[in-house]
Enzyme design. Sequence first.
Site, short mmCIF file in Angstrom:
data_model
loop_
_atom_site.label_atom_id
_atom_site.label_comp_id
_atom_site.label_asym_id
_atom_site.label_seq_id
_atom_site.Cartn_x
_atom_site.Cartn_y
_atom_site.Cartn_z
N TRP A 1 41.87 41.85 46.96
CA TRP A 1 41.23 42.77 47.91
C TRP A 1 39.75 42.42 48.11
O TRP A 1 39.07 42.09 47.14
CB TRP A 1 41.35 44.22 47.42
N ASP B 1 48.00 40.21 42.53
CA ASP B 1 48.24 41.33 43.45
C ASP B 1 47.67 41.03 44.84
O ASP B 1 46.60 40.45 44.98
CB ASP B 1 47.56 42.59 42.88
N TYR C 1 45.20 43.19 53.45
CA TYR C 1 43.99 42.51 52.97
C TYR C 1 43.65 41.35 53.93
O TYR C 1 44.43 40.41 54.11
CB TYR C 1 44.18 41.96 51.55
N SER D 1 40.45 48.54 40.81
CA SER D 1 38.98 48.73 40.77
C SER D 1 38.49 49.16 39.38
O SER D 1 37.79 50.17 39.25
CB SER D 1 38.51 49.70 41.84
N LYS E 1 25.29 45.46 37.91
CA LYS E 1 24.60 44.60 38.88
C LYS E 1 23.89 45.37 39.98
O LYS E 1 23.09 44.79 40.71
CB LYS E 1 25.56 43.55 39.45
N ASN F 1 35.38 38.38 32.27
CA ASN F 1 36.27 39.54 32.28
C ASN F 1 37.45 39.38 31.32
O ASN F 1 37.89 40.33 30.69
CB ASN F 1 36.77 39.81 33.70
N1 LIG Z 1 46.30 49.80 45.79
C1 LIG Z 1 45.11 49.96 46.31
O1 LIG Z 1 44.89 50.84 47.16
C2 LIG Z 1 44.01 49.04 45.87
C3 LIG Z 1 42.68 49.31 46.26
C4 LIG Z 1 41.68 48.45 45.81
C5 LIG Z 1 42.01 47.36 45.00
N2 LIG Z 1 43.32 47.11 44.67
C6 LIG Z 1 43.71 45.95 43.83
O2 LIG Z 1 42.91 45.91 42.65
C7 LIG Z 1 42.24 44.65 42.59
C8 LIG Z 1 40.93 44.81 41.87
O3 LIG Z 1 40.10 45.75 42.57
P1 LIG Z 1 38.56 45.42 42.74
O4 LIG Z 1 38.39 44.07 43.31
O5 LIG Z 1 37.95 46.58 43.43
O6 LIG Z 1 38.14 45.37 41.17
P2 LIG Z 1 36.73 45.60 40.48
O7 LIG Z 1 36.86 44.97 39.15
O8 LIG Z 1 36.36 47.04 40.50
O9 LIG Z 1 35.67 44.81 41.38
C9 LIG Z 1 35.75 43.41 41.47
C10 LIG Z 1 34.45 42.86 42.04
O10 LIG Z 1 33.37 43.11 41.14
C11 LIG Z 1 32.56 41.94 41.04
N3 LIG Z 1 32.70 41.44 39.67
C12 LIG Z 1 33.87 41.23 38.97
N4 LIG Z 1 33.60 40.80 37.74
C13 LIG Z 1 32.27 40.74 37.62
C14 LIG Z 1 31.42 40.36 36.57
N5 LIG Z 1 31.88 40.00 35.38
N6 LIG Z 1 30.07 40.39 36.79
C15 LIG Z 1 29.57 40.77 37.98
N7 LIG Z 1 30.34 41.13 39.04
C16 LIG Z 1 31.69 41.13 38.85
C17 LIG Z 1 33.08 40.97 42.08
O11 LIG Z 1 32.46 41.21 43.34
P3 LIG Z 1 31.12 40.46 43.86
O12 LIG Z 1 31.00 39.18 43.12
O13 LIG Z 1 31.35 40.32 45.31
O14 LIG Z 1 30.00 41.43 43.56
C18 LIG Z 1 34.54 41.35 42.17
O15 LIG Z 1 35.15 40.95 43.36
C19 LIG Z 1 42.14 44.23 44.07
O16 LIG Z 1 41.93 42.85 44.24
C20 LIG Z 1 43.49 44.65 44.58
O17 LIG Z 1 44.45 43.70 44.21
C21 LIG Z 1 44.31 47.95 45.08
#
Ligand SMILES: NC(=O)c1ccc[n+]([C@@H]2O[C@H](COP(=O)([O-])OP(=O)(O)OC[C@H]3O[C@@H](n4cnc5c(N)ncnc54)[C@H](OP(=O)(O)O)[C@@H]3O)[C@@H](O)[C@H]2O)c1
Length: 323
Positions: free
Chosen positions: A21, A49, A54, A210, A220, A296
């Site tokens: 996503w 996923d 997306y 998320s 950050k 992570n």
């Molecule tokens: N079912 C649903 O409605 C729904 C909704 C949302 C998500 N999802 C699923 O859940 C997955 C994960 O959600 P999410 O992407 O929102 O997860 P998240 O872990 O809350 O955010 C991930 C974002 O945080 C940043 N990040 C990740 N690790 C980091 C680190 N160690 N240090 C600094 N920045 C870091 C990156 O963005 P930047 O580098 O751009 O800052 C990364 O893309 C999605 O890909 C999707 O598959 C499902």
Amino acid sequence: MNYRQLGRAGLKVSELSFGSWVTYGNQVDTRAARELMAAAFDAGVNFFDNAEIYAKGASEEIMGAVLKELGWPRIRYVVSTKFYWGMRTNPNDSNTLNRKYLLHAIDGSLKRLQLDFVDIVYCHRADPTTPIEETVWAMHDIISSGRALYWGTSEWSAAEIRTAWDIADQRNLHKPVVEQPQYNLFHRKRVEDEYKPLCADLGLGLTTWSPLASGLLTGKYRQGIPSGSRGALETYAFLRDGLTDKAKNEIVGRLDGVARDLDCSLAQLALAWCLKNPNVSSVITGATRPEQIAENLKALDTAPKLTSDVLQKIDAAVGSNYS
Ligand SMILES: NC(=O)c1ccc[n+]([C@@H]2O[C@H](COP(=O)([O-])OP(=O)(O)OC[C@H]3O[C@@H](n4cnc5c(N)ncnc54)[C@H](OP(=O)(O)O)[C@@H]3O)[C@@H](O)[C@H]2O)c1
């Protein structure tokens, strides 16, 4: 890597999984996605996923191209997609879970993913305009046709999930086995209160999203919005208020003290906290860079350090500031 069962279903998914996503198609192209997925897979991640919506299909196309290039044996990985919003604004191709849309949608996703079947297909939101029975039959037929192996829901109410499960049970249809809810230190009530009885009664699995609240829980955003981050993306400006919320960033500052005591990063602390919930089958992570994946995945080493004392410190830092 450790693997957990998808609730009471037999499928085993890695505790940490990787989703697309925001990132695929917006921040990450096929070459970068290949590097990220390879790093995750090499560390034991087996669940990837995705969703039809997306990047309007581009995310599935990227993942499909990567899977083809990497050529992993199909038995080694689990791919999911999700349906509800649709790709266009036609009456039967937007905001629906009707039979016509779902049976078209699965074919579109399989084509973009270049796969014969997906492992899990989710109903991405509930659709109050389609009878749940119609949706249950359509999901059953998708599975019976071999185009998906398991099905579940995302952000349905507990009552809706129970209704779907009961209909499937009464008619001997494939049941929903998993729900995909948001779950992180700032958003926990639905998982901990609403879904908990379903996990116990129905054996529902939870693949949670998320875990870092879109990056807020990495710390950050404490000094503003870093360039190149999710918060800087114009198309996702709706996330900005949450990411730069002063009170939440102060809490993140307090959590930083807990993380330092454990010799881990904030991201590792937040991910490990999700892993501590036994009802969570897999924590779906997101990443834009391989360094983030590496950081992570080390949350797996942090999780055992989250003793009840540490969990109390985390609760004290967050207080009642969660939904
Ligand atoms: N079912 C649903 O409605 C729904 C909704 C949302 C998500 N999802 C699923 O859940 C997955 C994960 O959600 P999410 O992407 O929102 O997860 P998240 O872990 O809350 O955010 C991930 C974002 O945080 C940043 N990040 C990740 N690790 C980091 C680190 N160690 N240090 C600094 N920045 C870091 C990156 O963005 P930047 O580098 O751009 O800052 C990364 O893309 C999605 O890909 C999707 O598959 C499902």
